[in-house]
Design a protein around this motif. Structure first.
Motif, short mmCIF file in Angstrom:
data_model
loop_
_atom_site.label_atom_id
_atom_site.label_comp_id
_atom_site.label_asym_id
_atom_site.label_seq_id
_atom_site.Cartn_x
_atom_site.Cartn_y
_atom_site.Cartn_z
N THR A 242 29.15 -42.47 -90.24
CA THR A 242 28.76 -43.54 -89.48
C THR A 242 29.16 -45.31 -89.97
N GLN A 243 29.71 -44.45 -91.10
CA GLN A 243 30.31 -45.86 -91.99
C GLN A 243 31.82 -46.01 -91.30
N PRO A 244 32.06 -47.61 -91.78
CA PRO A 244 33.34 -47.92 -91.66
C PRO A 244 34.63 -47.43 -92.57
N CYS A 245 34.34 -45.88 -92.47
CA CYS A 245 35.50 -45.13 -93.11
C CYS A 245 36.19 -44.54 -92.99
N PRO A 246 36.77 -43.53 -93.58
CA PRO A 246 37.70 -42.48 -92.64
C PRO A 246 37.17 -41.41 -92.13
N LYS A 247 37.02 -41.01 -91.59
CA LYS A 247 35.54 -39.51 -91.84
C LYS A 247 36.14 -38.46 -91.49
N ARG A 248 38.30 -38.26 -91.26
CA ARG A 248 38.64 -37.27 -91.60
C ARG A 248 37.52 -36.19 -93.48
N TYR A 249 37.76 -37.73 -93.38
CA TYR A 249 37.10 -37.57 -94.87
C TYR A 249 35.91 -37.04 -95.61
N ASN A 250 35.00 -37.98 -95.12
CA ASN A 250 33.47 -38.30 -95.39
C ASN A 250 32.49 -38.07 -93.81
N SER A 251 32.67 -37.06 -93.36
CA SER A 251 31.87 -36.35 -92.75
C SER A 251 32.87 -35.06 -92.71
N CYS A 252 31.17 -34.10 -92.61
CA CYS A 252 31.40 -32.68 -93.14
C CYS A 252 30.68 -31.74 -92.56
N LEU A 253 30.90 -30.57 -92.59
CA LEU A 253 29.96 -29.33 -92.62
C LEU A 253 28.51 -29.69 -93.61
N THR A 254 27.19 -29.67 -93.20
CA THR A 254 26.17 -28.94 -94.33
C THR A 254 25.47 -28.16 -94.42
N THR A 255 25.54 -27.79 -92.72
CA THR A 255 24.32 -26.63 -92.56
C THR A 255 24.99 -25.61 -91.37
N TYR A 256 23.87 -24.24 -91.59
CA TYR A 256 23.99 -23.65 -90.81
C TYR A 256 23.36 -23.21 -90.15
N CYS A 257 22.64 -22.70 -89.15
CA CYS A 257 21.00 -22.93 -87.37
C CYS A 257 22.11 -21.51 -87.13
N ILE A 258 20.85 -20.89 -87.27
CA ILE A 258 20.58 -19.99 -85.59
C ILE A 258 20.38 -20.47 -84.29
N VAL A 259 20.68 -20.72 -83.42
CA VAL A 259 20.56 -20.70 -82.12
C VAL A 259 19.71 -19.89 -81.50
N LYS A 260 18.14 -20.81 -81.61
CA LYS A 260 16.98 -19.98 -80.62
C LYS A 260 16.89 -19.93 -79.14
N GLU A 261 17.25 -21.02 -78.65
CA GLU A 261 17.09 -21.27 -77.20
C GLU A 261 18.06 -22.51 -76.53
#
Length: 363
Positions: A242-261
């Motif tokens: 949510t920072q005023p910077c290019p999200k292309r380089y500052n937003s990222c994947l961090t975690t993986y989960c499994i859907v329960k419901e």
């Protein structure tokens, strides 16, 4: 809940702490096993460490594991030699009974088992410990028999994973999944809902420390289109900056989960469940304050609850930016939550996150 799990030298702990009183009473020593006090002093003198949860009142949880490769004599049969992780001690303070600290403690031990690559993991418990047994069964442990001290022996094998439920399979991803996806979480919420940290000075890959609130997570969102996620499918958590910077380089994947419901709460402005049922469904698995939950329920036209099991994370230095995803054909052309990843794309992303795919998705 204040406090964190930390790897602690047992020699630095006080055996006279009231936390250990029940363990002393339950394990006074028998002809077949040493008592808790004698065992504690022996392993502490060997330099052993344990995962200890501390809060402002003192010790809240104590978990000690060790590696074995020997047969296990049971009253019913003998379990043959293989590589195993034994949960020597798993104890939760009375003030945390019924909360999710125990879930987090079991999650930690299963991550460690996965990292060590042992064939099996087991723990011995007394039949009176029904609450703990319930948690163990939730995570796929099965009763293998009874040892010579009349304790129940609960065991899991990496070669017989029950993929019928994300908890029973944890932390192994079902190899038969057909697609995966993305969930977007703003950075200010993400870092509380999906904390990750490295356990320094330990053998094997990193282990999450801040799991005191369990590995069950609840995502609450207002999707533009109907969610494509199905129970049992993996999803990546995309930390949106949510920072005023290019999200292309500052937003990222961090975690993986499994859907329960996936629970549909509202659709086209119509409530599909009562406000009370909505709150009950969320329970204590959300980071939102009561007023925020109320505002979402009454103001959003579309509202979905996605129950997740927190399976793993990439860790510092391994997060995957939107730029990499786009350049490697994993971003799609529509809104990210509409993207459906193939099994091979899911594996490709895990590899980029420095995850041992063969130790996460096992056939």
């Amino acid at each position: 809940m204040a406090g964190l799990f930390s790897l602690t030298k047992m020699s630095s702990l006080d055996i006279d702490d009231p936390f250990f009183d029940n363990l002393k009473a339950d394990y006074p020593g028998t002809p077949f096993s040493t008592g808790f006090t004698e065992w504690f002093h022996r392993v502490a003198s060997q330099g052993r460490s344990a995962l200890v949860f501390n809060d402002e009142q003192g010790i809240g949880a104590f978990v000690c594991i060790k590696e074995e490769s020997e047969p296990i004599p049971l009253q019913e049969k003998n379990l043959p030699v293989c590589t195993r992780v034994k949960i020597s001690t798993l104890c939760i303070a009375e003030r945390y009974r019924g909360q999710r600290l125990g879930e987090g403690a079991i999650g930690l031990t299963l991550w460690k088992w996965q990292a060590l690559g042992a064939d099996e993991i087991y723990v011995t418990v007394f039949s009176k410990q029904q609450q703990l047994i319930g948690q163990l069964e939730k995570f796929g442990f099965i009763l293998a028999g009874h040892n010579l001290d009349e304790e129940c022996v609960y065991l899991r094998s990496r070669y017989h994973v029950d993929y019928s439920d994300p908890y029973r399979a944890f932390p192994f991803v079902n190899p038969d999944f057909r697609k995966a996806g993305y969930l977007i979480v703003n950075d200010n919420f993400h870092d509380t809902l999906f904390p990750y940290s490295e356990l320094k000075n330990s053998r094997g890959p990193r282990v999450i420390l801040d799991v005191s609130n369990g590995i069950s997570k609840t995502y609450i969102g207002s999707p533009i289109s109907k969610p494509h996620y199905n129970p049992g499918e993996p999803v990546f958590i995309y930390r949106k900056s949510t920072q005023p910077c290019p999200k292309r380089y500052n937003s990222c994947l961090t975690t993986y989960c499994i859907v329960k419901e996936v629970v549909h709460v509202k659709s086209a402005g119509q409530a599909l469940m009562s406000y009370e049922d909505y709150l009950s469904r969320i329970g204590n698995k959300s980071i939102y304050q009561p007023l925020e939950l109320q505002t979402k329920y009454y103001n959003e036209k579309t509202l979905v609850i996605i129950e997740l099991v927190y399976y793993g994370y990439f860790g510092e230095g391994n997060n995957i930016t939107m730029d990499w995803l786009d350049r490697n054909g994993c971003w799609g052309t529509g809104y990210p939550t509409e993207t459906q990843l193939s099994p091979e794309q899911f594996r490709k992303i895990l590899r980029e996150g420095n995850v041992d795919v063969d130790n996460v998705i096992i056939d």
